[in-house]
Write a protein that holds these residues in place. Sequence first.
Motif, mmCIF file in Angstrom:
data_model
loop_
_atom_site.group_PDB
_atom_site.id
_atom_site.type_symbol
_atom_site.label_atom_id
_atom_site.label_comp_id
_atom_site.label_asym_id
_atom_site.label_seq_id
_atom_site.Cartn_x
_atom_site.Cartn_y
_atom_site.Cartn_z
ATOM 1 N N ALA A 1 -4.402 7.964 -3.962
ATOM 2 C CA ALA A 1 -4.289 9.532 -3.734
ATOM 3 C C ALA A 1 -5.208 10.059 -2.741
ATOM 4 C CB ALA A 1 -5.058 10.181 -5.227
ATOM 5 N N THR A 2 -4.518 10.493 -1.671
ATOM 6 C CA THR A 2 -4.857 11.220 -0.320
ATOM 7 C C THR A 2 -5.144 12.647 -0.458
ATOM 8 O OG1 THR A 2 -2.759 11.530 0.225
ATOM 9 C CG2 THR A 2 -3.621 9.236 1.071
ATOM 10 N N PRO A 3 -5.982 13.001 0.326
ATOM 11 C CA PRO A 3 -6.312 14.584 0.196
ATOM 12 C C PRO A 3 -5.336 15.529 0.205
ATOM 13 C CG PRO A 3 -8.032 13.386 1.610
ATOM 14 C CD PRO A 3 -6.694 12.522 1.204
ATOM 15 N N GLY A 4 -4.930 16.281 -0.680
ATOM 16 C CA GLY A 4 -3.996 17.245 -0.965
ATOM 17 C C GLY A 4 -2.691 16.718 -1.737
ATOM 18 N N SER A 5 -2.963 15.382 -2.236
ATOM 19 C CA SER A 5 -1.572 14.855 -3.006
ATOM 20 C C SER A 5 -1.542 15.351 -4.261
ATOM 21 C CB SER A 5 -1.672 13.217 -2.939
ATOM 22 O OG SER A 5 -2.796 12.927 -3.593
ATOM 23 N N ASP A 6 -0.263 15.145 -4.804
ATOM 24 C CA ASP A 6 0.037 15.938 -6.015
ATOM 25 C C ASP A 6 -0.101 14.936 -7.129
ATOM 26 O OD1 ASP A 6 1.139 17.352 -7.841
ATOM 27 O OD2 ASP A 6 3.079 17.303 -7.378
ATOM 28 N N PRO A 7 -1.011 15.201 -8.113
ATOM 29 C CA PRO A 7 -1.348 14.103 -9.041
ATOM 30 C C PRO A 7 -0.055 13.839 -9.944
ATOM 31 C CG PRO A 7 -3.074 15.823 -9.155
ATOM 32 C CD PRO A 7 -1.952 16.357 -7.925
ATOM 33 N N ASN A 8 0.803 14.648 -10.003
ATOM 34 C CA ASN A 8 2.146 14.403 -10.925
ATOM 35 C C ASN A 8 2.768 13.598 -10.127
ATOM 36 O OD1 ASN A 8 1.107 16.360 -12.792
ATOM 37 N ND2 ASN A 8 2.219 17.784 -11.722
ATOM 38 N N LEU A 9 3.100 13.359 -8.901
ATOM 39 C CA LEU A 9 3.724 12.472 -8.003
ATOM 40 C C LEU A 9 3.693 11.047 -8.412
ATOM 41 C CD1 LEU A 9 5.956 12.171 -5.766
ATOM 42 C CD2 LEU A 9 3.917 11.825 -4.224
ATOM 43 N N GLU A 10 2.492 10.647 -9.261
ATOM 44 C CA GLU A 10 1.922 9.340 -9.589
ATOM 45 C C GLU A 10 3.055 8.844 -10.682
ATOM 46 O OE1 GLU A 10 -1.393 7.934 -11.977
ATOM 47 O OE2 GLU A 10 -2.227 7.438 -9.846
ATOM 48 N N THR A 11 3.277 9.782 -11.467
ATOM 49 C CA THR A 11 4.079 9.462 -12.700
ATOM 50 C C THR A 11 5.556 9.042 -12.383
ATOM 51 O OG1 THR A 11 2.554 10.702 -14.191
ATOM 52 C CG2 THR A 11 4.884 10.167 -15.137
ATOM 53 N N PRO B 1 0.763 -1.178 -0.055
ATOM 54 C CA PRO B 1 -0.224 -0.083 -0.085
ATOM 55 C C PRO B 1 0.924 1.289 -0.058
ATOM 56 C CG PRO B 1 0.145 -1.020 2.014
ATOM 57 C CD PRO B 1 0.781 -2.019 1.249
ATOM 58 N N LEU B 2 0.706 2.108 -0.906
ATOM 59 C CA LEU B 2 1.356 3.390 -1.053
ATOM 60 C C LEU B 2 0.573 4.477 -1.235
ATOM 61 C CD1 LEU B 2 4.167 4.491 -1.339
ATOM 62 C CD2 LEU B 2 4.253 3.974 -3.964
ATOM 63 N N PRO B 3 0.296 5.436 -0.100
ATOM 64 C CA PRO B 3 -0.251 6.696 -0.258
ATOM 65 C C PRO B 3 0.693 7.537 -1.218
ATOM 66 C CG PRO B 3 -0.486 5.911 2.004
ATOM 67 C CD PRO B 3 0.584 4.941 1.293
ATOM 68 N N MET B 4 0.109 8.672 -1.615
ATOM 69 C CA MET B 4 0.980 9.487 -2.644
ATOM 70 C C MET B 4 1.398 10.633 -1.828
ATOM 71 S SD MET B 4 0.019 8.031 -5.673
ATOM 72 C CE MET B 4 0.367 9.481 -6.793
ATOM 73 N N ARG B 5 2.424 10.217 -1.123
ATOM 74 C CA ARG B 5 3.355 11.166 -0.339
ATOM 75 C C ARG B 5 4.891 10.666 -0.667
ATOM 76 N NH1 ARG B 5 1.465 10.648 5.849
ATOM 77 N NH2 ARG B 5 3.576 11.241 5.886
ATOM 78 N N ARG B 6 5.711 11.858 -0.581
ATOM 79 C CA ARG B 6 6.929 11.313 -1.039
ATOM 80 C C ARG B 6 7.660 10.606 0.056
ATOM 81 N NH1 ARG B 6 6.175 16.448 -3.373
ATOM 82 N NH2 ARG B 6 6.540 16.978 -5.488
ATOM 83 N N ASP B 7 7.662 10.882 1.125
ATOM 84 C CA ASP B 7 8.147 9.893 2.202
ATOM 85 C C ASP B 7 7.512 8.457 2.350
ATOM 86 O OD1 ASP B 7 5.693 10.757 2.794
ATOM 87 O OD2 ASP B 7 5.975 10.856 5.324
ATOM 88 N N THR C 1 14.011 10.350 -7.005
ATOM 89 C CA THR C 1 14.071 11.596 -7.121
ATOM 90 C C THR C 1 12.383 12.098 -6.763
ATOM 91 O OG1 THR C 1 13.412 11.902 -9.307
ATOM 92 C CG2 THR C 1 15.441 12.177 -9.001
ATOM 93 N N PHE C 2 11.444 11.435 -7.301
ATOM 94 C CA PHE C 2 10.084 11.804 -6.904
ATOM 95 C C PHE C 2 9.737 13.415 -6.929
ATOM 96 C CE2 PHE C 2 11.166 7.994 -4.362
ATOM 97 C CZ PHE C 2 10.428 6.955 -4.908
ATOM 98 N N ALA C 3 10.466 14.095 -7.944
ATOM 99 C CA ALA C 3 10.306 15.383 -8.163
ATOM 100 C C ALA C 3 8.936 15.713 -8.950
ATOM 101 C CB ALA C 3 11.245 15.860 -8.982
ATOM 102 N N ALA C 4 8.153 16.649 -8.512
ATOM 103 C CA ALA C 4 6.810 16.774 -8.850
ATOM 104 C C ALA C 4 6.966 17.479 -10.193
ATOM 105 C CB ALA C 4 5.995 17.772 -7.946
ATOM 106 N N ASP C 5 8.126 18.090 -10.686
ATOM 107 C CA ASP C 5 8.018 18.783 -11.788
ATOM 108 C C ASP C 5 8.702 17.935 -12.792
ATOM 109 O OD1 ASP C 5 11.107 20.873 -10.881
ATOM 110 O OD2 ASP C 5 10.341 18.592 -10.743
ATOM 111 N N VAL C 6 8.827 16.804 -12.840
ATOM 112 C CA VAL C 6 9.503 15.945 -13.772
ATOM 113 C C VAL C 6 8.445 15.746 -14.895
ATOM 114 C CG1 VAL C 6 10.387 13.723 -14.289
ATOM 115 C CG2 VAL C 6 10.971 14.563 -12.253
ATOM 116 N N PRO C 7 8.816 16.077 -16.087
ATOM 117 C CA PRO C 7 7.665 15.812 -17.202
ATOM 118 C C PRO C 7 7.318 14.212 -17.315
ATOM 119 C CG PRO C 7 9.638 16.229 -18.294
ATOM 120 C CD PRO C 7 9.884 16.423 -16.754
ATOM 121 N N SER C 8 6.129 13.937 -17.374
ATOM 122 C CA SER C 8 5.694 12.689 -17.573
ATOM 123 C C SER C 8 5.413 12.279 -18.950
ATOM 124 C CB SER C 8 4.135 12.577 -16.761
ATOM 125 O OG SER C 8 3.206 13.430 -17.411
ATOM 126 N N PHE C 9 5.591 12.998 -20.051
ATOM 127 C CA PHE C 9 5.137 12.791 -21.238
ATOM 128 C C PHE C 9 5.895 13.684 -21.993
ATOM 129 C CE2 PHE C 9 3.301 10.259 -24.645
ATOM 130 C CZ PHE C 9 2.779 11.290 -25.651
#
Length: 504
Positions: free
Chosen positions: A313-323, A277-283, A405-413
């Motif tokens: 996807a927990t409340p407040g998570s970044d959708p770009n983190l999934e990619t 199980p993996l909530p959408m958080r960097r840690d 890295t799990f950077a939010a600004d990494v382009p996914s496509f």
Amino acid sequence: MADIADYNHEPTIDPRRLRLRPNRPAVEPEAAPAPEPVAEDIADPYGVGVDALAAVDEPIAPTAMPSTGHGALFDEAASPALSQPAQWGWRGRINAALGTKLAPKAASAETGHRAAVEAIQRTLPGSGTIAVVNTKGGAGKTPTSIALAAMLGKHRGRGVVAVDMSEAGGTLGIRAARTAPIERTVWDVLDNASRLMSADVEAGELAAYLRLQPTHDEILAGDTDSSYDDMLGEDECAALGAVLRRHRDLLIIDTATTPQAGAWQWAVRHADVLVVPLPMRRDMAQHAYAMLDGLRKRRFEHLVRSAIVLLCATPGSDPNLETAIVDEFDSLGVQTYVRVPFEPVFATGERITLEALSQSSIIAWTNVAAMVTDALAEAIVERQTGLRQQGVPAPAVAPEPAPPTFAADVPSFVAPQPAPAPESVPAAAPPPAPVAEPAAAPAVRVPETDPARDLPLDYRPTAEAAEAAPEPDASSESAAEVHQPPAPARRPQPPKPSSFDPYA
């Protein structure tokens, strides 16, 4: 005249006495070889039996089943998921009101849900073990264990048990439904392990130490009393595993957060499938990445490849983190990702029951249970045939994967570059002389699909089953169909797949 006493006559034969003699074979049968003695150096402090402890680690050869010999006359032409009348949507309402038998659409959400239930109810080639692991606290291991056991128990019946193998006692007994006045824990089973493994034990005697859930699965809680000095180690987990695997079919292990503990090591070493199980958080993602990377270094590549990562996807998570998570975990060899919706009941700390879950959660966890069952069937066959015992060594010069890295600004496509239009060349013109072309720009690797957008959301039937299903007249069906909430007595209704948003 010779005396009759000098005549060597044959003795008198009595046929009745010959008839009572047993028929002896002409050749004496060879004595059966004595079984090889089990190693005596296996620790057995709970009296489970050295043979039972050794049998857990040894692969069991599958027995050949005799052929039934029947032809295709008795085989169904289509799957029951496609042939039974619809119960959802306007087709289900028409069937309930008019008594008709309109079949559901081949690509509808109801058909996908029925196919998932059929996958859960499939016959497994043996007993299996599922370990729910994540070394970060609060990742949702206990709710995942309860929900997965509830779905498997609901559609498979008795034989599914979830056990708390946290070394100091977890919250599995606190979060599961309370159905027994007296709480029994893992230490009660260990105190009576010798009796539960004896030859004259009854089949239902273990049920007195387990907590039966409304969905027919069972819970074995851990002891959270701080006055108890002992902790679960490898010997305790080995005894628990031997007892539970003798009386139950599927074992779901709720682990703790210490990968160096003996209980965690035993659970991973004897697991057939890992559920992460993996909530959408960097840690959370960094802890899960480090855990899977450590398993890969310890030569558990088969567990990493077959691991099922549940992205929430927990409340407040970044959708770009999934990619970013999918890209980093792909480098470790992970192949299966599943989106599960955020369930408020999991986060409140209350007891979890199937009736308290939302409709989208019930559909999603049914799909998760179906995928776990498929992965478990393949893993059991590999374990029985001994394929998992032969680890393939990694190359000595294999590069280590880069740290996450799990950077939010990494382009996914990356958008593909348009190809230049080809110039028309006359057919009769001779080929031009080779001319030195300038150095071309470096090619940009363009992924065929975005892995974060192609995660499985439901369990669809195969194309052959969809083609074989009878398709009713859909001339009056509207493309913008709105599903109304079903009656309480009917099974829950899923949301439209096109409108499902995990970040809503």
